[in-house]
Design a protein around this motif. Structure first.
Motif, PDB file in Angstrom:
ATOM      1  N   CYS A 199      -1.892 -39.481 -43.360  1.00  0.00           N
ATOM      2  CA  CYS A 199      -2.105 -38.909 -44.681  1.00  0.00           C
ATOM      3  C   CYS A 199      -3.115 -39.774 -45.415  1.00  0.00           C
ATOM      4  O   CYS A 199      -2.899 -40.986 -45.569  1.00  0.00           O
ATOM      5  N   ALA A 200      -4.201 -39.167 -45.837  1.00  0.00           N
ATOM      6  CA  ALA A 200      -5.243 -39.883 -46.567  1.00  0.00           C
ATOM      7  C   ALA A 200      -5.176 -39.498 -48.039  1.00  0.00           C
ATOM      8  O   ALA A 200      -5.169 -38.311 -48.376  1.00  0.00           O
ATOM      9  N   ALA A 201      -5.103 -40.506 -48.898  1.00  0.00           N
ATOM     10  CA  ALA A 201      -5.039 -40.270 -50.341  1.00  0.00           C
ATOM     11  C   ALA A 201      -6.361 -40.660 -50.984  1.00  0.00           C
ATOM     12  O   ALA A 201      -7.173 -41.376 -50.392  1.00  0.00           O
ATOM     13  N   SER A 202      -6.561 -40.194 -52.193  1.00  0.00           N
ATOM     14  CA  SER A 202      -7.795 -40.510 -52.906  1.00  0.00           C
ATOM     15  C   SER A 202      -7.725 -41.881 -53.548  1.00  0.00           C
ATOM     16  O   SER A 202      -8.693 -42.330 -54.162  1.00  0.00           O
ATOM     17  N   GLY A 203      -6.583 -42.561 -53.405  1.00  0.00           N
ATOM     18  CA  GLY A 203      -6.425 -43.909 -53.915  1.00  0.00           C
ATOM     19  C   GLY A 203      -5.235 -44.563 -53.242  1.00  0.00           C
ATOM     20  O   GLY A 203      -4.736 -44.070 -52.231  1.00  0.00           O
ATOM     21  N   ARG A 204      -4.786 -45.670 -53.823  1.00  0.00           N
ATOM     22  CA  ARG A 204      -3.648 -46.378 -53.258  1.00  0.00           C
ATOM     23  C   ARG A 204      -2.404 -46.073 -54.092  1.00  0.00           C
ATOM     24  O   ARG A 204      -2.414 -46.272 -55.306  1.00  0.00           O
ATOM     25  N   ALA A 224       2.252 -45.648 -53.880  1.00  0.00           N
ATOM     26  CA  ALA A 224       3.506 -45.662 -53.127  1.00  0.00           C
ATOM     27  C   ALA A 224       3.649 -44.257 -52.536  1.00  0.00           C
ATOM     28  O   ALA A 224       3.508 -43.264 -53.258  1.00  0.00           O
ATOM     29  N   MET A 225       3.925 -44.195 -51.239  1.00  0.00           N
ATOM     30  CA  MET A 225       3.896 -42.898 -50.567  1.00  0.00           C
ATOM     31  C   MET A 225       5.085 -42.725 -49.649  1.00  0.00           C
ATOM     32  O   MET A 225       5.743 -43.694 -49.260  1.00  0.00           O
ATOM     33  N   ALA A 226       5.335 -41.487 -49.297  1.00  0.00           N
ATOM     34  CA  ALA A 226       6.464 -41.183 -48.417  1.00  0.00           C
ATOM     35  C   ALA A 226       6.172 -39.932 -47.612  1.00  0.00           C
ATOM     36  O   ALA A 226       5.299 -39.130 -47.957  1.00  0.00           O
ATOM     37  N   TRP A 227       6.918 -39.789 -46.555  1.00  0.00           N
ATOM     38  CA  TRP A 227       6.935 -38.564 -45.765  1.00  0.00           C
ATOM     39  C   TRP A 227       8.298 -37.903 -45.954  1.00  0.00           C
ATOM     40  O   TRP A 227       9.332 -38.567 -45.882  1.00  0.00           O
ATOM     41  N   PHE A 255      14.139 -36.947 -46.901  1.00  0.00           N
ATOM     42  CA  PHE A 255      13.326 -38.156 -46.880  1.00  0.00           C
ATOM     43  C   PHE A 255      13.240 -38.664 -45.447  1.00  0.00           C
ATOM     44  O   PHE A 255      14.269 -38.845 -44.782  1.00  0.00           O
ATOM     45  N   VAL A 256      12.033 -38.927 -44.984  1.00  0.00           N
ATOM     46  CA  VAL A 256      11.841 -39.431 -43.630  1.00  0.00           C
ATOM     47  C   VAL A 256      11.497 -40.925 -43.657  1.00  0.00           C
ATOM     48  O   VAL A 256      12.137 -41.729 -42.992  1.00  0.00           O
ATOM     49  N   ALA A 257      10.485 -41.279 -44.431  1.00  0.00           N
ATOM     50  CA  ALA A 257      10.059 -42.679 -44.499  1.00  0.00           C
ATOM     51  C   ALA A 257       9.191 -42.877 -45.735  1.00  0.00           C
ATOM     52  O   ALA A 257       8.539 -41.944 -46.202  1.00  0.00           O
ATOM     53  N   GLY A 258       9.193 -44.099 -46.257  1.00  0.00           N
ATOM     54  CA  GLY A 258       8.386 -44.397 -47.424  1.00  0.00           C
ATOM     55  C   GLY A 258       7.858 -45.816 -47.363  1.00  0.00           C
ATOM     56  O   GLY A 258       8.424 -46.679 -46.684  1.00  0.00           O
ATOM     57  N   ILE A 259       6.754 -46.042 -48.067  1.00  0.00           N
ATOM     58  CA  ILE A 259       6.136 -47.367 -48.092  1.00  0.00           C
ATOM     59  C   ILE A 259       5.666 -47.640 -49.515  1.00  0.00           C
ATOM     60  O   ILE A 259       5.137 -46.759 -50.195  1.00  0.00           O
ATOM     61  N   ASN A 260       5.873 -48.864 -49.978  1.00  0.00           N
ATOM     62  CA  ASN A 260       5.514 -49.168 -51.357  1.00  0.00           C
ATOM     63  C   ASN A 260       4.012 -49.384 -51.496  1.00  0.00           C
ATOM     64  O   ASN A 260       3.259 -49.362 -50.511  1.00  0.00           O
ATOM     65  N   VAL A 318       8.626 -28.948 -41.025  1.00  0.00           N
ATOM     66  CA  VAL A 318       7.333 -29.111 -41.690  1.00  0.00           C
ATOM     67  C   VAL A 318       7.361 -30.467 -42.389  1.00  0.00           C
ATOM     68  O   VAL A 318       8.240 -30.727 -43.207  1.00  0.00           O
ATOM     69  N   TYR A 319       6.400 -31.304 -42.044  1.00  0.00           N
ATOM     70  CA  TYR A 319       6.332 -32.654 -42.601  1.00  0.00           C
ATOM     71  C   TYR A 319       5.260 -32.691 -43.688  1.00  0.00           C
ATOM     72  O   TYR A 319       4.144 -32.205 -43.492  1.00  0.00           O
ATOM     73  N   SER A 320       5.611 -33.308 -44.816  1.00  0.00           N
ATOM     74  CA  SER A 320       4.678 -33.406 -45.942  1.00  0.00           C
ATOM     75  C   SER A 320       4.600 -34.850 -46.420  1.00  0.00           C
ATOM     76  O   SER A 320       5.626 -35.535 -46.486  1.00  0.00           O
ATOM     77  N   CYS A 321       3.389 -35.270 -46.760  1.00  0.00           N
ATOM     78  CA  CYS A 321       3.258 -36.591 -47.370  1.00  0.00           C
ATOM     79  C   CYS A 321       3.219 -36.413 -48.882  1.00  0.00           C
ATOM     80  O   CYS A 321       2.800 -35.376 -49.396  1.00  0.00           O
TER      81      CYS A 321
END
Length: 121
Positions: A21-26, A28-31, A42-47, A88-91
């Motif tokens: 998953c590519a974001a336009s910035g930095r 905290a994200m999750a799948w 909730f599958v996984a997340g990163i700060n 269906v997986y979403s970021c």
């Protein structure tokens, strides 16, 4: 904020897939993942910094979330896939003032288009 997801597809049980998953910035994200008729899971997340990672109980030990060196991409490496991982997986990304991971979909303001992962038995 734009999120572009890639990866997914059809794989046999026991196989591997990698989602990105590519974001336009930095951020905290999750799948999250969703099966038709069920709530998002909730599958996984990163700060924001990338030093705290969380994985849902059903995927722990098989899936790994990571952040790319540039900071604006997040990958989900999925190993030892099972038919029950089909979804269906979403970021998703939190607003930039929130640096921690949340397990709740309500705390994510930005969502990428879902990508189908199908695991055949």
């Amino acid at each position: 904020v734009q999120l572009q997801a890639s990866g997914g597809g059809l794989v046999q049980a026991g196989g591997s897939l990698r989602l990105s998953c590519a974001a336009s910035g930095r951020y905290a994200m999750a799948w999250f993942r969703q099966v038709s008729g069920k709530e998002r899971e909730f599958v996984a997340g990163i700060n924001w910094k990338g030093d705290n990672k969380y994985h849902g109980q059903s995927v722990r030990g098989r899936f790994t979330i990571s952040r790319g060196s540039a900071g604006n991409t997040v990958a989900l490496q999925m190993n030892r896939l099972k038919p029950e991982d089909t979804a269906v997986y979403s970021c998703a990304a939190r607003r930039e003032e929130y640096h921690t991971v949340s397990f709740s979909t309500n705390d994510y303001d930005y969502w990428g288009p879902g990508t189908q992962v199908t695991v055949s038995s």
